[in-house]
Design an enzyme around this catalytic site. Sequence first.
Site, PDB file in Angstrom:
ATOM      1  N   GLY A   1      -4.185  -3.948   6.466  1.00 27.33           N
ATOM      2  CA  GLY A   1      -3.213  -3.729   7.535  1.00 27.33           C
ATOM      3  C   GLY A   1      -3.372  -2.358   8.159  1.00 27.33           C
TER       4      GLY A   1
ATOM      5  CE  LYS B   1      -3.796   4.028   2.255  1.00 23.90           C
ATOM      6  NZ  LYS B   1      -5.017   3.543   2.924  1.00 23.90           N
TER       7      LYS B   1
ATOM      8  CE  LYS C   1      -4.649   0.260   0.468  1.00 21.59           C
ATOM      9  NZ  LYS C   1      -5.327  -0.453   1.573  1.00 21.59           N
TER      10      LYS C   1
ATOM     11  CD  GLU D   1      -8.799  -0.522   0.890  1.00 19.68           C
ATOM     12  OE1 GLU D   1      -7.877  -0.789   0.080  1.00 19.68           O
ATOM     13  OE2 GLU D   1      -8.649  -0.569   2.118  1.00 19.68           O
TER      14      GLU D   1
ATOM     15  CG  ASP E   1      -7.709   2.630   0.786  1.00 21.54           C
ATOM     16  OD1 ASP E   1      -8.860   3.119   0.876  1.00 21.54           O
ATOM     17  OD2 ASP E   1      -7.100   2.120   1.753  1.00 21.54           O
TER      18      ASP E   1
ATOM     19  CG  ASP F   1     -10.494  -0.383   5.201  1.00 14.22           C
ATOM     20  OD1 ASP F   1     -10.784  -0.772   6.347  1.00 14.22           O
ATOM     21  OD2 ASP F   1      -9.375   0.111   4.948  1.00 14.22           O
TER      22      ASP F   1
ATOM     23  CB  SER G   1      -0.869  -0.026   1.262  1.00 13.57           C
ATOM     24  OG  SER G   1      -1.535   1.205   1.435  1.00 13.57           O
TER      25      SER G   1
ATOM     26  CE  LYS H   1      -7.228  -1.795   6.960  1.00 12.76           C
ATOM     27  NZ  LYS H   1      -7.370  -0.333   6.974  1.00 12.76           N
TER      28      LYS H   1
HETATM   29  O1  OSB Z   1      -7.035   2.185   4.696  1.00 15.97           O
HETATM   30  O2  OSB Z   1      -6.010   0.383   4.395  1.00 15.97           O
HETATM   31  C1  OSB Z   1      -6.067   1.491   4.930  1.00 15.97           C
HETATM   32  C2  OSB Z   1      -2.879   2.173   6.912  1.00 15.97           C
HETATM   33  C3  OSB Z   1      -3.400   2.825   8.010  1.00 15.97           C
HETATM   34  C4  OSB Z   1      -4.739   3.065   8.062  1.00 15.97           C
HETATM   35  C5  OSB Z   1      -5.585   2.654   7.021  1.00 15.97           C
HETATM   36  C6  OSB Z   1      -5.063   1.978   5.932  1.00 15.97           C
HETATM   37  C7  OSB Z   1      -3.671   1.771   5.861  1.00 15.97           C
HETATM   38  C8  OSB Z   1      -3.006   1.180   4.722  1.00 15.97           C
HETATM   39  C9  OSB Z   1      -1.666   0.534   4.937  1.00 15.97           C
HETATM   40  O3  OSB Z   1      -3.444   1.217   3.600  1.00 15.97           O
HETATM   41  C10 OSB Z   1      -1.814  -0.892   5.300  1.00 15.97           C
HETATM   42  C11 OSB Z   1      -0.527  -1.530   5.738  1.00 15.97           C
HETATM   43  O4  OSB Z   1       0.378  -1.651   4.898  1.00 15.97           O
HETATM   44  O5  OSB Z   1      -0.412  -1.914   6.913  1.00 15.97           O
HETATM   45 MG    MG Z   2      -8.263   1.067   3.374  1.00 18.55          MG
END
Ligand code: OSB
Ligand code: MG
Length: 370
Positions: free
Chosen positions: A291, A164, A162, A214, A189, A239, A136, A263
């Site tokens: 995560g 953001k 992924k 997402e 996401d 999510d 991510s 999660k």
């Molecule tokens: O939305 O998936 C999410 C990290 C912190 C809070 C929300 C998210 C995320 C990530 C990173 O996308 C996930 C990871 O690599 O642990």
């Molecule tokens: Mg997410």
Amino acid sequence: MKLHRIELRLTRLPLVRPFRTSSSVKSYIEHILVRVETDSGHSGWGECASPSDPYYCPETVATCWHMLKDFLTPLTLGKEWSSLDDFVHLYRKVKGNNFAKAGLEMACWDAVARSQGQPLAAMLGGTRREIASGVSLGIEKDLGVLIALVEQYLAEGYRRIKLKVGPGHDVEVVSAVRAKFGAIPLQVDANSAYTLADFDILKALDSFDLLLIEQPLAHDDMIDHARLQAQMKTPICLDESIHSAEDARKALEIDAGRVINIKVSRVGGLREAKAIHDLCLAHKIPVWCGGMHEFGIGRAANVAIASLPGFSLPGDVSGSDKYYKTDLVEPTIVAKCGEITVPSGPGLGYEPILERIDRVTSRYHDETAK
Ligand code: OSB
Ligand code: MG
């Protein structure tokens, strides 16, 4: 079985590079580690992976500390339970606060699995020996930097990327990555940054052959997501909106999304994560493991749950070097050729290193049953 002792440690690790989403930017992560001891002399570790700010979900590290210390510990310490179903029943009257619950519940799973000499993955019903790992990537102000990161992680073998996204960092970013890397497994996401008023942007994202989009809409919405899904060919993945198997059932019933990001912490623990997995598997809905920048303990739990058969898409569970120079467990959790091997040792299968944990602990609380 009874919990004889519960320990809480507030720990902090610096991130190897700042992580920006549509709602926050972080340069370090603070998580609460939970350690339990049972009356039969077994111990287990859990990680409460709440963000420190309320910009992803309503909980924070401080609310989790409060819930663990003032409610979850008194409700469980010294109380009799015979299964994990039984254990979560002890605090059933506590509404919400899933991140806090997940940290304590994880420690109990680890303790039970260790007491049986069984890997946590096997105890959960895991069938995979390796899990497929993706990354991510946070929002980068410099597109060249993002492109270089995508290149680096693809070269390391990660199975999907992924990105953001958020208003002002969306269509051009995806378009640039597609132009440079072609048909790689790619998803985005939005962390709830859009509304249906942004339909044109979301429709533009629909044309890039993404694996999924997402949480485009509000953290507490399902209705608008269903409306959006009806007009998109790309699967919507939920999510933030999913906190339980009941939420997942309702989302599937109204077609609010066609993929679910599971999660462990957001849904209150491994037991609920497994319940969502089972429901989705029965409905042929693909799931993947999300995560929260977990340290080694929470990351190990993610590896275990992701070994269940319904986790058919690569998750956000990457090697810990993506975020941390030195993690808190041994061996280090590594992704090789885009896969993490599910450990075969008892419990989480990775050993927390107490000296390292002590060095990064700023707050400690401990209670023993009378
Ligand atoms: O939305 O998936 C999410 C990290 C912190 C809070 C929300 C998210 C995320 C990530 C990173 O996308 C996930 C990871 O690599 O642990
Ligand atoms: Mg997410």
